[in-house]
Scaffold this motif. Structure first.
Motif, PDB file in Angstrom:
ATOM      1  N   GLU A  18       4.902   0.516   6.814  1.00 16.40           N
ATOM      2  CA  GLU A  18       5.333  -0.647   5.997  1.00 16.40           C
ATOM      3  C   GLU A  18       6.890  -0.641   5.789  1.00 16.40           C
ATOM      4  N   ASP A  19       7.179  -1.719   5.705  1.00 13.93           N
ATOM      5  CA  ASP A  19       8.801  -2.062   5.439  1.00 13.93           C
ATOM      6  C   ASP A  19       8.920  -2.779   4.416  1.00 13.93           C
ATOM      7  N   TRP A  20       9.649  -2.254   3.255  1.00 16.51           N
ATOM      8  CA  TRP A  20       9.682  -2.815   1.979  1.00 16.51           C
ATOM      9  C   TRP A  20      11.431  -3.342   2.010  1.00 16.51           C
ATOM     10  N   LEU A  21      11.724  -4.458   1.420  1.00 17.12           N
ATOM     11  CA  LEU A  21      13.078  -4.949   1.177  1.00 17.12           C
ATOM     12  C   LEU A  21      12.897  -5.523  -0.425  1.00 17.12           C
ATOM     13  N   GLY A  22      13.553  -5.224  -1.650  1.00 18.92           N
ATOM     14  CA  GLY A  22      13.597  -5.550  -2.476  1.00 18.92           C
ATOM     15  C   GLY A  22      14.876  -5.751  -3.538  1.00 18.92           C
ATOM     16  N   VAL A  23      14.931  -6.727  -4.422  1.00 19.14           N
ATOM     17  CA  VAL A  23      16.379  -6.890  -5.118  1.00 19.14           C
ATOM     18  C   VAL A  23      15.699  -7.184  -6.722  1.00 19.14           C
ATOM     19  N   SER A  24      16.469  -6.611  -7.653  1.00 19.65           N
ATOM     20  CA  SER A  24      16.281  -6.689  -8.817  1.00 19.65           C
ATOM     21  C   SER A  24      17.493  -7.383  -9.593  1.00 19.65           C
ATOM     22  N   PHE A  25      17.530  -7.924 -10.817  1.00 17.25           N
ATOM     23  CA  PHE A  25      18.521  -8.363 -11.458  1.00 17.25           C
ATOM     24  C   PHE A  25      18.179  -8.438 -12.937  1.00 17.25           C
ATOM     25  N   LYS A  26      19.234  -8.122 -13.799  1.00 15.76           N
ATOM     26  CA  LYS A  26      18.853  -8.030 -15.361  1.00 15.76           C
ATOM     27  C   LYS A  26      20.374  -8.615 -16.094  1.00 15.76           C
ATOM     28  N   THR A  27      20.291  -9.204 -17.073  1.00 12.49           N
ATOM     29  CA  THR A  27      21.689  -9.775 -17.593  1.00 12.49           C
ATOM     30  C   THR A  27      21.028 -10.125 -19.220  1.00 12.49           C
ATOM     31  N   LEU A  66      22.367  -5.176 -10.994  1.00 13.10           N
ATOM     32  CA  LEU A  66      21.966  -5.697  -9.878  1.00 13.10           C
ATOM     33  C   LEU A  66      21.330  -4.406  -9.102  1.00 13.10           C
ATOM     34  N   GLY A  67      20.108  -4.353  -8.524  1.00 11.22           N
ATOM     35  CA  GLY A  67      19.537  -3.390  -7.893  1.00 11.22           C
ATOM     36  C   GLY A  67      18.935  -3.984  -6.503  1.00 11.22           C
ATOM     37  N   LEU A  68      19.128  -2.948  -5.622  1.00 14.79           N
ATOM     38  CA  LEU A  68      18.543  -3.092  -4.144  1.00 14.79           C
ATOM     39  C   LEU A  68      17.763  -1.836  -3.721  1.00 14.79           C
ATOM     40  N   LEU A  69      16.762  -2.244  -2.994  1.00 12.80           N
ATOM     41  CA  LEU A  69      15.652  -1.144  -2.541  1.00 12.80           C
ATOM     42  C   LEU A  69      15.097  -1.502  -1.174  1.00 12.80           C
ATOM     43  N   TRP A  70      15.099  -0.394  -0.337  1.00 11.27           N
ATOM     44  CA  TRP A  70      14.574  -0.632   1.010  1.00 11.27           C
ATOM     45  C   TRP A  70      13.809   0.811   1.337  1.00 11.27           C
ATOM     46  N   GLN A  71      12.519   0.540   1.726  1.00 10.43           N
ATOM     47  CA  GLN A  71      11.709   1.886   2.073  1.00 10.43           C
ATOM     48  C   GLN A  71      11.132   1.285   3.310  1.00 10.43           C
ATOM     49  N   SER A  72      10.576   2.418   4.190  1.00  5.11           N
ATOM     50  CA  SER A  72       9.918   2.274   5.167  1.00  5.11           C
ATOM     51  C   SER A  72       8.968   3.477   5.577  1.00  5.11           C
ATOM     52  N   GLY A  73       7.798   3.407   6.019  1.00  6.77           N
ATOM     53  CA  GLY A  73       6.968   4.527   6.491  1.00  6.77           C
ATOM     54  C   GLY A  73       5.619   4.465   6.339  1.00  6.77           C
ATOM     55  N   VAL A  74       4.996   5.703   6.436  1.00  6.99           N
ATOM     56  CA  VAL A  74       3.574   5.891   5.836  1.00  6.99           C
ATOM     57  C   VAL A  74       3.242   6.862   4.694  1.00  6.99           C
ATOM     58  N   GLU A  75       2.415   6.249   3.862  1.00 11.12           N
ATOM     59  CA  GLU A  75       2.484   7.368   2.732  1.00 11.12           C
ATOM     60  C   GLU A  75       1.850   8.451   2.744  1.00 11.12           C
ATOM     61  N   GLY A  76       0.735   8.597   3.385  1.00 12.92           N
ATOM     62  CA  GLY A  76      -0.056   9.661   3.751  1.00 12.92           C
ATOM     63  C   GLY A  76      -1.025   9.623   5.041  1.00 12.92           C
ATOM     64  N   ALA A  77      -1.497  10.828   5.235  1.00 11.99           N
ATOM     65  CA  ALA A  77      -2.118  10.955   6.561  1.00 11.99           C
ATOM     66  C   ALA A  77      -3.333  10.184   6.712  1.00 11.99           C
ATOM     67  N   THR A  78      -3.899   9.842   5.674  1.00 11.71           N
ATOM     68  CA  THR A  78      -5.251   9.050   5.596  1.00 11.71           C
ATOM     69  C   THR A  78      -4.834   7.472   6.160  1.00 11.71           C
ATOM     70  N   THR A  79      -3.597   7.190   6.224  1.00 13.21           N
ATOM     71  CA  THR A  79      -3.247   5.517   6.819  1.00 13.21           C
ATOM     72  C   THR A  79      -2.180   5.771   7.774  1.00 13.21           C
ATOM     73  N   ASP A 104       0.853  -1.181   0.124  1.00 17.05           N
ATOM     74  CA  ASP A 104       0.170   0.145  -0.027  1.00 17.05           C
ATOM     75  C   ASP A 104       0.941   1.104  -0.080  1.00 17.05           C
ATOM     76  N   GLN A 105       1.957   1.106   0.841  1.00 17.68           N
ATOM     77  CA  GLN A 105       2.759   2.502   0.821  1.00 17.68           C
ATOM     78  C   GLN A 105       3.821   2.344  -0.052  1.00 17.68           C
ATOM     79  N   ASP A 106       3.610   2.706  -1.244  1.00 19.33           N
ATOM     80  CA  ASP A 106       4.375   2.285  -2.481  1.00 19.33           C
ATOM     81  C   ASP A 106       5.205   3.335  -2.826  1.00 19.33           C
ATOM     82  N   GLY A 107       4.818   4.765  -2.666  1.00 20.27           N
ATOM     83  CA  GLY A 107       5.254   6.282  -2.886  1.00 20.27           C
ATOM     84  C   GLY A 107       5.715   6.267  -4.148  1.00 20.27           C
ATOM     85  N   ASP A 108       4.644   5.569  -5.112  1.00 20.82           N
ATOM     86  CA  ASP A 108       4.583   5.733  -6.436  1.00 20.82           C
ATOM     87  C   ASP A 108       3.644   6.823  -6.683  1.00 20.82           C
TER      88      ASP A 108
END
Length: 326
Positions: A245-254, A227-240, A138-142
């Motif tokens: 939420e705590d996020w941890l992500g990894v991406s890879f392409k070759t 190689l990609g790494l992502l971390w994010q944490s928090g609440v996206e807006g006042a209504t929530t 939910d708290q994606d920051g997008d």
């Protein structure tokens, strides 16, 4: 007669650079997919079919005008086009802004992606698909917001951006300050390395405490691999409020050949709602590049959310897509 021809020639010569300068650039992208979609909620299948879908297909116009002394006026108006809906419902607004650009950077006014959203860089290997980063929680920051005043600057290998977003409310049910929401980012890019830190801050616009979202992301290229790494944490807006939420992500392409690439992505999300939720979004795929503006792909994605009750979610997609840019 000769005098008239000479006058026309001179006028044409003077007008040519003015017309060239004013001519806008029309551009766009068509992104379609076809595949098997299965969606399950609480152990009950809600969708099980094959679907042809449009993914953020768009058309836009952009340009700039030289104002002299190293200053330019800039503009961009972009619409998302959904072929599945007719009439006005088939269009949705994307980035739409005007502004000024100089050696000191750019100032943009209008509808714009937040700096936190832009900070993801090239991390997301499955943008605009079922495995898009924003679908993991939910708290994606997008966020792409209206009423944005944004500044984008650069100094050497460092890029920075800040956006001020007034709530334009009455101060009771919505904010009335000059910047009820603030988004800022700073990024360092040097050759194969990209690292960015971003923060969104949301004012008390609905009678709740202030909330914020923090993102740290990095990508590194090694030959034909990234190689990609992502971390994010928090609440996206006042209504929530209270739903961190705590996020941890990894991406890879070759690259696996001159025109083909393999990619994979995995994102974990945990939150602290009354019913704690744990979710994962994973995807694998193969891209094929036909030319600079045309590509196709095969992919599989799976979204799972465990809530410890009958509302558990299990969604999958398996299919192919085509992307054409112009």
């Amino acid at each position: 007669m000769k005098k008239k021809l000479i006058a026309l020639a001179v006028t044409g010569a003077l007008m040519t650079p003015m017309l060239a300068q004013a001519a806008p650039t029309v551009y766009g992208k068509v992104h379609l997919s076809y595949g098997s979609v299965e969606e399950e909620s609480g152990g009950v299948t809600t969708t099980d079919n094959w679907q042809l879908s449009s993914h953020a297909s768009r058309v836009g116009v952009k340009g700039d005008r030289d104002l002299g002394n190293g200053l330019s006026a800039i503009y961009k108006f972009e619409w998302q086009v959904d072929y599945e809906q007719g009439g006005d419902a088939g269009f949705d607004r994307r980035n739409m802004y005007a502004g000024l650009k100089g050696s000191w950077g750019q100032v943009r006014f209008g509808r714009h992606d937040t700096p936190l959203k832009m900070a993801q860089g090239d991390f997301d290997q499955f943008g605009d698909t079922s495995a898009d980063l924003k679908n993991a929680g939910d708290q994606d920051g997008d966020n792409r917001l209206d009423n944005v005043l944004a500044y984008l600057g650069k100094s050497g290998n460092i890029k920075y951006a800040i956006a001020l977003i007034p709530g334009e409310g009455d101060g009771t049910t919505a904010g009335d300050g000059p910047a009820d929401s603030i988004s800022a980012s700073i990024a360092y890019e040097d050759g194969p390395l990209y690292v960015a830190l971003a923060q969104d801050s949301y004012d008390d616009t609905n009678g709740q405490a202030e909330n914020s979202l923090t993102r740290l992301v990095g990508t590194y290229k090694m030959g034909n691999m990234q190689l990609g790494l992502l971390w994010q944490s928090g609440v996206e807006g006042a209504t929530t409020a209270g739903e961190d939420e705590d996020w941890l992500g990894v991406s890879f392409k070759t690259k696996i050949s001159a025109k083909n690439s393999f990619k994979a992505q995995y994102i974990m999300v945990e939150d602290n709602e009354t019913t704690a939720r744990e979710g994962t979004l994973m995807a694998v795929g193969i891209d094929h590049k036909f030319d600079k503006k045309t590509s196709g792909y095969l992919m599989y994605s799976n979204l799972e959310e465990e809530l410890g009750n009958t509302t558990d979610v299990d969604n999958t997609f398996m299919g192919a897509g085509l992307v054409l840019k112009f």
